[in-house]
Design a protein around this motif. Structure first.
Motif, PDB file in Angstrom:
ATOM      1  N   SER A 289       4.540   4.414   2.889  1.00 57.83           N
ATOM      2  CA  SER A 289       4.447   5.748   3.426  1.00 57.83           C
ATOM      3  C   SER A 289       3.259   6.116   4.288  1.00 57.83           C
ATOM      4  N   PRO A 290       3.414   5.589   5.673  1.00 58.32           N
ATOM      5  CA  PRO A 290       2.196   5.514   6.366  1.00 58.32           C
ATOM      6  C   PRO A 290       1.896   6.961   6.493  1.00 58.32           C
ATOM      7  N   GLY A 291       0.543   7.140   6.352  1.00 61.20           N
ATOM      8  CA  GLY A 291       0.140   8.429   6.989  1.00 61.20           C
ATOM      9  C   GLY A 291       0.420   9.656   5.894  1.00 61.20           C
TER      10      GLY A 291
ATOM     11  N   GLY B  80       2.127  10.039   3.175  1.00 58.64           N
ATOM     12  CA  GLY B  80       1.924   9.894   1.705  1.00 58.64           C
ATOM     13  C   GLY B  80       2.991  10.672   0.836  1.00 58.64           C
ATOM     14  N   ARG B  81       4.142  10.412   1.618  1.00 62.98           N
ATOM     15  CA  ARG B  81       5.388  11.209   0.774  1.00 62.98           C
ATOM     16  C   ARG B  81       5.932  10.225  -0.049  1.00 62.98           C
ATOM     17  N   VAL B  82       6.120  10.522  -1.240  1.00 67.64           N
ATOM     18  CA  VAL B  82       6.591   9.424  -2.429  1.00 67.64           C
ATOM     19  C   VAL B  82       7.919   9.306  -2.151  1.00 67.64           C
ATOM     20  N   ALA B  83       8.905  10.097  -1.554  1.00 73.93           N
ATOM     21  CA  ALA B  83      10.225   9.853  -1.311  1.00 73.93           C
ATOM     22  C   ALA B  83      10.347   8.788  -0.436  1.00 73.93           C
ATOM     23  N   GLU B  84       9.707   9.243   0.777  1.00 74.92           N
ATOM     24  CA  GLU B  84       9.583   8.269   1.833  1.00 74.92           C
ATOM     25  C   GLU B  84       9.191   6.855   0.985  1.00 74.92           C
ATOM     26  N   ALA B  85       8.295   6.787   0.647  1.00 80.78           N
ATOM     27  CA  ALA B  85       8.005   5.448  -0.213  1.00 80.78           C
ATOM     28  C   ALA B  85       9.051   4.721  -1.192  1.00 80.78           C
ATOM     29  N   GLY B  86       9.923   5.594  -1.719  1.00 80.71           N
ATOM     30  CA  GLY B  86      11.000   5.181  -2.515  1.00 80.71           C
ATOM     31  C   GLY B  86      12.091   4.711  -1.499  1.00 80.71           C
ATOM     32  N   ILE B  87      12.276   5.193  -0.422  1.00 82.55           N
ATOM     33  CA  ILE B  87      13.352   4.910   0.648  1.00 82.55           C
ATOM     34  C   ILE B  87      13.101   3.302   0.968  1.00 82.55           C
TER      35      ILE B  87
ATOM     36  N   GLU C   1      -0.882  -1.464  -4.650  1.00 83.17           N
ATOM     37  CA  GLU C   1      -1.663  -0.186  -5.258  1.00 83.17           C
ATOM     38  C   GLU C   1      -0.629   0.729  -6.361  1.00 83.17           C
ATOM     39  N   PRO C   2      -1.461   1.424  -7.224  1.00 82.83           N
ATOM     40  CA  PRO C   2      -0.810   2.138  -8.020  1.00 82.83           C
ATOM     41  C   PRO C   2      -0.044   3.351  -7.330  1.00 82.83           C
ATOM     42  N   PHE C   3       1.078   3.821  -7.794  1.00 84.83           N
ATOM     43  CA  PHE C   3       1.919   4.961  -6.991  1.00 84.83           C
ATOM     44  C   PHE C   3       1.709   6.033  -7.934  1.00 84.83           C
ATOM     45  N   PRO C   4       2.190   7.333  -7.320  1.00 81.75           N
ATOM     46  CA  PRO C   4       1.909   8.598  -8.273  1.00 81.75           C
ATOM     47  C   PRO C   4       3.080   8.725  -9.184  1.00 81.75           C
ATOM     48  N   ASP C   5       2.453   9.249 -10.393  1.00 79.67           N
ATOM     49  CA  ASP C   5       3.398   9.293 -11.600  1.00 79.67           C
ATOM     50  C   ASP C   5       4.194  10.750 -11.237  1.00 79.67           C
ATOM     51  N   ARG C   6       4.858  10.888 -10.032  1.00 84.23           N
ATOM     52  CA  ARG C   6       5.636  11.886 -10.010  1.00 84.23           C
ATOM     53  C   ARG C   6       6.848  11.658  -9.018  1.00 84.23           C
ATOM     54  N   ALA C   7       7.981  12.583  -8.995  1.00 86.55           N
ATOM     55  CA  ALA C   7       9.144  12.350  -8.047  1.00 86.55           C
ATOM     56  C   ALA C   7       9.560  11.055  -8.160  1.00 86.55           C
ATOM     57  N   ALA C   8       9.693  10.514  -6.651  1.00 87.53           N
ATOM     58  CA  ALA C   8      10.247   9.115  -6.662  1.00 87.53           C
ATOM     59  C   ALA C   8       9.268   7.985  -7.112  1.00 87.53           C
ATOM     60  N   GLY C   9       7.845   8.536  -7.166  1.00 89.37           N
ATOM     61  CA  GLY C   9       6.915   7.502  -7.723  1.00 89.37           C
ATOM     62  C   GLY C   9       6.976   7.147  -9.054  1.00 89.37           C
ATOM     63  N   LYS C  10       7.672   7.948  -9.808  1.00 90.52           N
ATOM     64  CA  LYS C  10       8.099   7.535 -11.274  1.00 90.52           C
ATOM     65  C   LYS C  10       8.950   6.382 -11.217  1.00 90.52           C
ATOM     66  N   ALA C  11       9.907   6.208 -10.363  1.00 89.31           N
ATOM     67  CA  ALA C  11      10.766   5.156 -10.055  1.00 89.31           C
ATOM     68  C   ALA C  11      10.036   3.887  -9.778  1.00 89.31           C
ATOM     69  N   ILE C  12       9.365   4.220  -8.656  1.00 87.60           N
ATOM     70  CA  ILE C  12       8.561   3.083  -8.125  1.00 87.60           C
ATOM     71  C   ILE C  12       7.822   2.364  -9.229  1.00 87.60           C
ATOM     72  N   ARG C  13       6.960   3.260  -9.797  1.00 83.43           N
ATOM     73  CA  ARG C  13       6.001   2.499 -10.893  1.00 83.43           C
ATOM     74  C   ARG C  13       6.894   1.896 -12.000  1.00 83.43           C
ATOM     75  N   ASP C  14       8.082   2.409 -12.199  1.00 81.53           N
ATOM     76  CA  ASP C  14       8.782   1.734 -13.229  1.00 81.53           C
ATOM     77  C   ASP C  14       9.331   0.316 -12.806  1.00 81.53           C
ATOM     78  N   LYS C  15       9.807   0.345 -11.474  1.00 83.84           N
ATOM     79  CA  LYS C  15      10.150  -0.971 -10.823  1.00 83.84           C
ATOM     80  C   LYS C  15       9.038  -1.896 -10.812  1.00 83.84           C
TER      81      LYS C  15
ATOM     82  N   SER D 257       0.744  -1.210  -0.017  1.00 82.29           N
ATOM     83  CA  SER D 257       0.064  -0.021  -0.040  1.00 82.29           C
ATOM     84  C   SER D 257       0.894   1.407  -0.110  1.00 82.29           C
ATOM     85  N   TYR D 258       0.267   2.403  -0.600  1.00 85.89           N
ATOM     86  CA  TYR D 258       1.197   3.517  -0.641  1.00 85.89           C
ATOM     87  C   TYR D 258       1.188   4.086   0.705  1.00 85.89           C
ATOM     88  N   ARG D 259      -0.201   4.736   0.893  1.00 79.69           N
ATOM     89  CA  ARG D 259      -0.331   5.472   2.321  1.00 79.69           C
ATOM     90  C   ARG D 259      -1.082   4.743   3.226  1.00 79.69           C
ATOM     91  N   GLY D 260      -1.813   3.726   3.116  1.00 77.70           N
ATOM     92  CA  GLY D 260      -2.482   2.914   3.931  1.00 77.70           C
ATOM     93  C   GLY D 260      -3.734   3.405   4.433  1.00 77.70           C
TER      94      GLY D 260
END
Ligand code: TXA
Ligand code: MG
Length: 344
Positions: A292-294, A296-303, A323-337, A270-273
């Protein structure tokens, strides 16, 4: 082969470990090293026999080129010929992002062996920002070729234990430098002179984002990214998936697309739970891991991405649903992986 795991927790241990790693690099061996992005499998980039050992340890096909890590920012100019038209932009990028998670693809000098670049006229270069890596690189004094320290196609390691899981018995030394601060592989770019401003092609999305890069040129995301590990047509059988857990994985674009099979166990990434996203309450999940509990920062999700994927993979469920991740910032990398990991 016996794999030694060397600590770097107190100064004397660190000194001894640095010496040991440098000694192995000097004798043409492969060493797993911590970087701020993911752990790398390093060897002397100027020694083709040493580099060959990286390919052998990873089971990596030779057409897939490696990233070269330079010991100092200026070592860039010892291994590349930076074209005049983009020289200013290269200086700005290097001054802004190095040491760090940005890799530049530039025309290579002949000093770089063919095996490093898969015969390409360009080489990918990075100056890494991890204190232990940095010390080893400086003491070694030569460029280090280092792909991620995973078996070809599998999850990238963000801790020494994750390297042990995949590389035990295949390499002589793993340097334990703790958990990786960025958690996602470096952003890879190629720069082209543009009419008004330079064009920055993002070949692989990563921790350095579009927002970070757009001050330096027009940012364009490549249709197919630099990960030839999945996109080179020569060996399609081997390229079915990448960044992949052993457990089957699926990205569920809409919650309503989910139709669980009776008797099967599913875990949710889950992205934000948050219930309002529509996934948490969709099913009686065997496990829910929130990137990224609570906040919803994509940078945290990436880490946390590779670390959490590794945990989910160890549960023994039938399928991981993401879940799908946002198509921005580190979310782009997560979506790619995720899209590559889900490819079957
Ligand atoms: O963060 C990172 O970049 C990590 C750490 C260890 O530095 N390294 C890493 O390496 O992710 P690797 O080998 O897993 O991924 C490097 C990617 C490959 O997929 C390759 O296709 C691309 O870089 N690459 C290397 N040289 C290239 C070149 N000359 N042109 C285009 N892509 C290139
Ligand atoms: Mg890799």
């Amino acid at each position: 082969m016996q794999t030694e795991i060397a600590k770097t927790d107190i100064e004397v241990t660190t000194n001894e470990t640095v010496r040991r790693a440098v000694g192995l690099l000097q004798s043409g061996d492969v060493v797993a090293l911590p970087t701020e992005t993911v752990y790398g499998l390093g060897a002397d980039a100027l020694d083709p026999a040493a580099v060959e050992k990286i390919f052998a340890a990873k089971g990596r096909p030779h057409f897939d080129p490696l990233i070269v890590h330079v010991p100092h920012k200026n070592s860039l100019y010892e291994i590349t010929d930076v074209p005049e038209e983009i020289a200013k932009t290269v200086v700005q990028l290097v001054e802004t992002f190095w040491p760090g998670a940005l890799t530049l693809v530039l025309p290579r000098k002949p000093i770089i062996p063919d095996i490093v670049t898969g015969g390409l006229p360009t080489v990918a270069v990075r100056h890494c920002n991890h204190p232990i890596f940095h010390r080893i690189a400086k003491n070694f004094g030569r460029p280090i070729a280092a792909p991620s320290a995973n078996m070809f196609g599998m999850l990238s390691p963000t801790s020494a234990q994750a390297v042990v899981d995949q590389m035990d018995g295949r390499i002589p030394l793993i340097v334990d430098g703790g958990a990786c601060a960025e958690g996602l592989e470096s952003t890879i770019i190629k720069i082209e002179p543009g009419e008004k401003k330079p064009i920055i092609h993002v070949l692989r999305p990563g921790p350095v984002t579009e927002l970070d890069l757009k001050k330096f040129g027009k940012v364009v995301f490549a249709e197919r990214n630099a990960d030839v590990e999945d996109s080179t047509p020569e060996a399609p059988g081997m390229l079915a998936n990448h960044y992949a857990p052993r457990t089957p994985l699926r990205v569920l674009e809409r919650p309503t697309d989910f139709s669980p099979e009776p008797g099967k166990k599913y875990a949710l990434l889950s992205y934000r739970g948050q219930s309002k996203d529509g996934y948490i309450d969709l099913h009686d999940w065997a496990e829910v891991s929130i990137l990224s509990p609570g906040s919803g920062r994509v940078a945290e999700a990436g880490i946390r991405f590779f670390h959490v994927m590794r945990q989910l993979d160890q549960l023994g469920v039938d399928e991981i649903i993401s879940e799908p991740f946002p198509d921005r910032a580190a979310g782009k990398a997560i979506r790619d992986k995720l899209s590559k990991a889900a490819m079957k």
